[in-house]
Design a protein around this motif. Structure first.
Motif, PDB file in Angstrom:
ATOM      1  N   SER A  23       0.874  -1.176   0.000  1.00 15.35           N
ATOM      2  CA  SER A  23       0.000   0.000   0.000  1.00 15.35           C
ATOM      3  C   SER A  23       0.908   1.222   0.000  1.00 15.35           C
ATOM      4  CB  SER A  23      -0.944   0.008   1.213  1.00 15.35           C
ATOM      5  OG  SER A  23      -0.214   0.113   2.409  1.00 15.35           O
ATOM      6  N   LEU A  24       0.397   2.326  -0.498  1.00 11.18           N
ATOM      7  CA  LEU A  24       1.216   3.529  -0.588  1.00 11.18           C
ATOM      8  C   LEU A  24       1.629   4.003   0.798  1.00 11.18           C
ATOM      9  CD1 LEU A  24      -0.701   5.477  -3.365  1.00 11.18           C
ATOM     10  CD2 LEU A  24       1.470   4.253  -3.581  1.00 11.18           C
ATOM     11  N   ALA A  25       2.831   4.522   0.883  1.00 13.55           N
ATOM     12  CA  ALA A  25       3.380   5.020   2.148  1.00 13.55           C
ATOM     13  C   ALA A  25       2.713   6.331   2.547  1.00 13.55           C
ATOM     14  CB  ALA A  25       4.886   5.238   2.016  1.00 13.55           C
ATOM     15  N   VAL A  26       2.888   6.668   3.806  1.00 11.67           N
ATOM     16  CA  VAL A  26       2.431   7.956   4.312  1.00 11.67           C
ATOM     17  C   VAL A  26       3.217   9.045   3.573  1.00 11.67           C
ATOM     18  CG1 VAL A  26       2.351   9.416   6.370  1.00 11.67           C
ATOM     19  CG2 VAL A  26       1.970   6.948   6.566  1.00 11.67           C
ATOM     20  N   PRO A  27       2.538  10.064   3.024  1.00 17.83           N
ATOM     21  CA  PRO A  27       3.274  11.128   2.330  1.00 17.83           C
ATOM     22  C   PRO A  27       4.267  11.816   3.274  1.00 17.83           C
ATOM     23  CG  PRO A  27       0.916  11.320   1.932  1.00 17.83           C
ATOM     24  CD  PRO A  27       1.095  10.281   2.996  1.00 17.83           C
ATOM     25  N   ASP A  31       9.371  18.996   4.308  1.00 17.44           N
ATOM     26  CA  ASP A  31      10.826  19.115   4.198  1.00 17.44           C
ATOM     27  C   ASP A  31      11.534  17.787   3.938  1.00 17.44           C
ATOM     28  OD1 ASP A  31      10.183  18.085   6.685  1.00 17.44           O
ATOM     29  OD2 ASP A  31      11.873  19.049   7.688  1.00 17.44           O
ATOM     30  N   LYS A  32      10.790  16.737   3.590  1.00 16.54           N
ATOM     31  CA  LYS A  32      11.393  15.414   3.407  1.00 16.54           C
ATOM     32  C   LYS A  32      11.040  14.818   2.047  1.00 16.54           C
ATOM     33  CE  LYS A  32      12.414  14.635   7.983  1.00 16.54           C
ATOM     34  NZ  LYS A  32      12.597  13.626   8.973  1.00 16.54           N
ATOM     35  N   ALA A  33      11.818  13.786   1.675  1.00 12.55           N
ATOM     36  CA  ALA A  33      11.558  12.991   0.469  1.00 12.55           C
ATOM     37  C   ALA A  33      11.134  11.595   0.920  1.00 12.55           C
ATOM     38  CB  ALA A  33      12.817  12.905  -0.388  1.00 12.55           C
ATOM     39  N   LEU A  34      10.397  10.912   0.076  1.00 15.68           N
ATOM     40  CA  LEU A  34       9.965   9.542   0.344  1.00 15.68           C
ATOM     41  C   LEU A  34      10.796   8.596  -0.513  1.00 15.68           C
ATOM     42  CD1 LEU A  34       8.013   7.315   1.366  1.00 15.68           C
ATOM     43  CD2 LEU A  34       6.438   8.024  -0.459  1.00 15.68           C
ATOM     44  N   VAL A  35      11.365   7.567   0.125  1.00 19.41           N
ATOM     45  CA  VAL A  35      12.168   6.583  -0.599  1.00 19.41           C
ATOM     46  C   VAL A  35      11.619   5.192  -0.307  1.00 19.41           C
ATOM     47  CG1 VAL A  35      14.469   5.594  -0.960  1.00 19.41           C
ATOM     48  CG2 VAL A  35      14.226   8.038  -0.412  1.00 19.41           C
ATOM     49  N   TYR A  36      11.263   4.473  -1.368  1.00 20.44           N
ATOM     50  CA  TYR A  36      10.882   3.070  -1.254  1.00 20.44           C
ATOM     51  C   TYR A  36      12.129   2.228  -1.513  1.00 20.44           C
ATOM     52  CZ  TYR A  36       5.857   4.099  -1.620  1.00 20.44           C
ATOM     53  OH  TYR A  36       4.572   4.541  -1.410  1.00 20.44           O
ATOM     54  N   LEU A  37      12.361   1.217  -0.681  1.00 22.66           N
ATOM     55  CA  LEU A  37      13.410   0.222  -0.896  1.00 22.66           C
ATOM     56  C   LEU A  37      12.715  -1.113  -1.053  1.00 22.66           C
ATOM     57  CD1 LEU A  37      15.851   1.336   1.932  1.00 22.66           C
ATOM     58  CD2 LEU A  37      16.169   1.683  -0.522  1.00 22.66           C
ATOM     59  N   PHE A  38      13.047  -1.857  -2.105  1.00 22.29           N
ATOM     60  CA  PHE A  38      12.348  -3.124  -2.330  1.00 22.29           C
ATOM     61  C   PHE A  38      13.236  -4.144  -2.997  1.00 22.29           C
ATOM     62  CE2 PHE A  38      11.482  -0.426  -5.991  1.00 22.29           C
ATOM     63  CZ  PHE A  38      11.669  -1.265  -7.069  1.00 22.29           C
ATOM     64  N   ARG A  39      12.766  -5.375  -2.936  1.00 22.85           N
ATOM     65  CA  ARG A  39      13.435  -6.479  -3.616  1.00 22.85           C
ATOM     66  C   ARG A  39      12.368  -7.278  -4.332  1.00 22.85           C
ATOM     67  NH1 ARG A  39      17.470 -11.165  -1.332  1.00 22.85           N
ATOM     68  NH2 ARG A  39      16.588 -12.831  -2.575  1.00 22.85           N
ATOM     69  N   ASP A  40      12.543  -7.429  -5.626  1.00 19.83           N
ATOM     70  CA  ASP A  40      11.613  -8.209  -6.435  1.00 19.83           C
ATOM     71  C   ASP A  40      11.799  -9.697  -6.113  1.00 19.83           C
ATOM     72  OD1 ASP A  40       9.680  -8.780  -8.317  1.00 19.83           O
ATOM     73  OD2 ASP A  40      10.843  -8.126 -10.043  1.00 19.83           O
ATOM     74  N   TRP A  63      13.826 -10.167   2.311  1.00 11.37           N
ATOM     75  CA  TRP A  63      13.748 -11.367   1.480  1.00 11.37           C
ATOM     76  C   TRP A  63      13.060 -11.007   0.168  1.00 11.37           C
ATOM     77  CZ3 TRP A  63      16.263 -15.607   3.111  1.00 11.37           C
ATOM     78  CH2 TRP A  63      16.499 -15.762   4.472  1.00 11.37           C
ATOM     79  N   ASN A  64      12.827 -12.015  -0.666  1.00  9.43           N
ATOM     80  CA  ASN A  64      12.100 -11.827  -1.923  1.00  9.43           C
ATOM     81  C   ASN A  64      10.749 -11.150  -1.684  1.00  9.43           C
ATOM     82  OD1 ASN A  64      13.924 -12.819  -3.738  1.00  9.43           O
ATOM     83  ND2 ASN A  64      12.982 -14.824  -3.915  1.00  9.43           N
ATOM     84  N   SER A  65      10.369 -10.311  -2.611  1.00  9.56           N
ATOM     85  CA  SER A  65       9.055  -9.655  -2.621  1.00  9.56           C
ATOM     86  C   SER A  65       8.779  -8.861  -1.354  1.00  9.56           C
ATOM     87  CB  SER A  65       7.935 -10.683  -2.852  1.00  9.56           C
ATOM     88  OG  SER A  65       8.150 -11.364  -4.070  1.00  9.56           O
ATOM     89  N   GLY A  66       9.786  -8.171  -0.863  1.00 13.93           N
ATOM     90  CA  GLY A  66       9.614  -7.335   0.321  1.00 13.93           C
ATOM     91  C   GLY A  66       9.915  -5.883  -0.005  1.00 13.93           C
ATOM     92  N   TYR A  67       9.320  -4.976   0.771  1.00 10.01           N
ATOM     93  CA  TYR A  67       9.595  -3.561   0.582  1.00 10.01           C
ATOM     94  C   TYR A  67       9.431  -2.826   1.905  1.00 10.01           C
ATOM     95  CZ  TYR A  67       4.844  -1.736   1.119  1.00 10.01           C
ATOM     96  OH  TYR A  67       3.631  -1.353   1.640  1.00 10.01           O
ATOM     97  N   THR A  68      10.014  -1.657   1.958  1.00  8.80           N
ATOM     98  CA  THR A  68       9.789  -0.738   3.050  1.00  8.80           C
ATOM     99  C   THR A  68       9.917   0.669   2.491  1.00  8.80           C
ATOM    100  OG1 THR A  68      10.269  -0.310   5.385  1.00  8.80           O
ATOM    101  CG2 THR A  68      12.169  -0.494   3.900  1.00  8.80           C
ATOM    102  N   TRP A  69       9.718   1.658   3.329  1.00 12.09           N
ATOM    103  CA  TRP A  69       9.855   3.044   2.894  1.00 12.09           C
ATOM    104  C   TRP A  69      10.411   3.854   4.044  1.00 12.09           C
ATOM    105  CZ3 TRP A  69       7.116   6.226   6.039  1.00 12.09           C
ATOM    106  CH2 TRP A  69       6.002   5.703   6.686  1.00 12.09           C
ATOM    107  N   VAL A  70      10.984   4.990   3.703  1.00 14.76           N
ATOM    108  CA  VAL A  70      11.558   5.875   4.712  1.00 14.76           C
ATOM    109  C   VAL A  70      11.463   7.312   4.215  1.00 14.76           C
ATOM    110  CG1 VAL A  70      13.922   5.625   3.825  1.00 14.76           C
ATOM    111  CG2 VAL A  70      13.560   6.194   6.223  1.00 14.76           C
ATOM    112  N   HIS A  71      11.274   8.241   5.141  1.00 19.50           N
ATOM    113  CA  HIS A  71      11.321   9.672   4.835  1.00 19.50           C
ATOM    114  C   HIS A  71      12.717  10.172   5.171  1.00 19.50           C
ATOM    115  CE1 HIS A  71       6.713   9.938   5.625  1.00 19.50           C
ATOM    116  NE2 HIS A  71       6.979   9.504   4.412  1.00 19.50           N
TER     117      HIS A  71
END
Length: 148
Positions: A23-27, A31-40, A63-71
């Motif tokens: 699901s989409l991350a919290v905007p 003063d910040k940027a949103l970065v998704y980190l993932f592994r197919d 692991w495979n098919s995982g993601y996270t996000w960070v501001h």
């Protein structure tokens, strides 16, 4: 025979990320940027995790098919992904209010497969992320940290 099937199911599940579907991350705040980190879902090396660092600090393993996000604050940040014998680094200048997608995938060539860590365009990244599950970034005590 049933025992072998159960073992195979457990082994294959151990290579995938368990978590909430994408699901989409919290905007980000202004003063910040949103970065998704993932592994197919990669095939070669799929039984090992990809380890991520931001500015030299270990963030998490996926692991495979995982993601996270960070501001993150705007400016230059260095992103690193490593797994088995591969280490990749992406220096990136982040701008406030923008979204960035960095992911681990594989490029297939005629005789071999190579892992890659690269920046994706939004459309391609979102297609990959649809098949990924969310991973909470742990702190040093292995407890979830707030991702404001």
């Amino acid at each position: 025979m049933r025992f072998i099937i159960v073992i195979l199911i457990l082994l294959s599940a151990g290579c995938s990320t368990i978590g909430e579907p994408f699901s989409l991350a919290v905007p980000p705040k202004e003063d910040k940027a949103l970065v998704y980190l993932f592994r197919d879902n990669i095939s070669q090396g799929g039984a090992s995790r990809s380890h991520f660092k931001i500015d030299g600090d270990p963030i998490m393993s996926i692991w495979n098919s995982g993601y996270t996000w960070v501001h993150l604050t705007e400016g230059i940040h260095t992103f690193e992904s490593s797994a088995i014998n591969d280490t990749f680094t992406i220096p990136l200048v982040l701008e406030k209010g923008k979204t960035y997608y960095l992911g681990v995938n594989q490029d297939r060539y005629s005789y071999f497969v190579a892992n890659v860590f690269k920046q994706y365009e939004e459309k391609e990244a979102l297609e990959i992320l649809k098949g990924c599950n969310y991973v909470v970034i742990p702190n040093k005590a292995n407890k979830p940290i707030k991702q404001d």
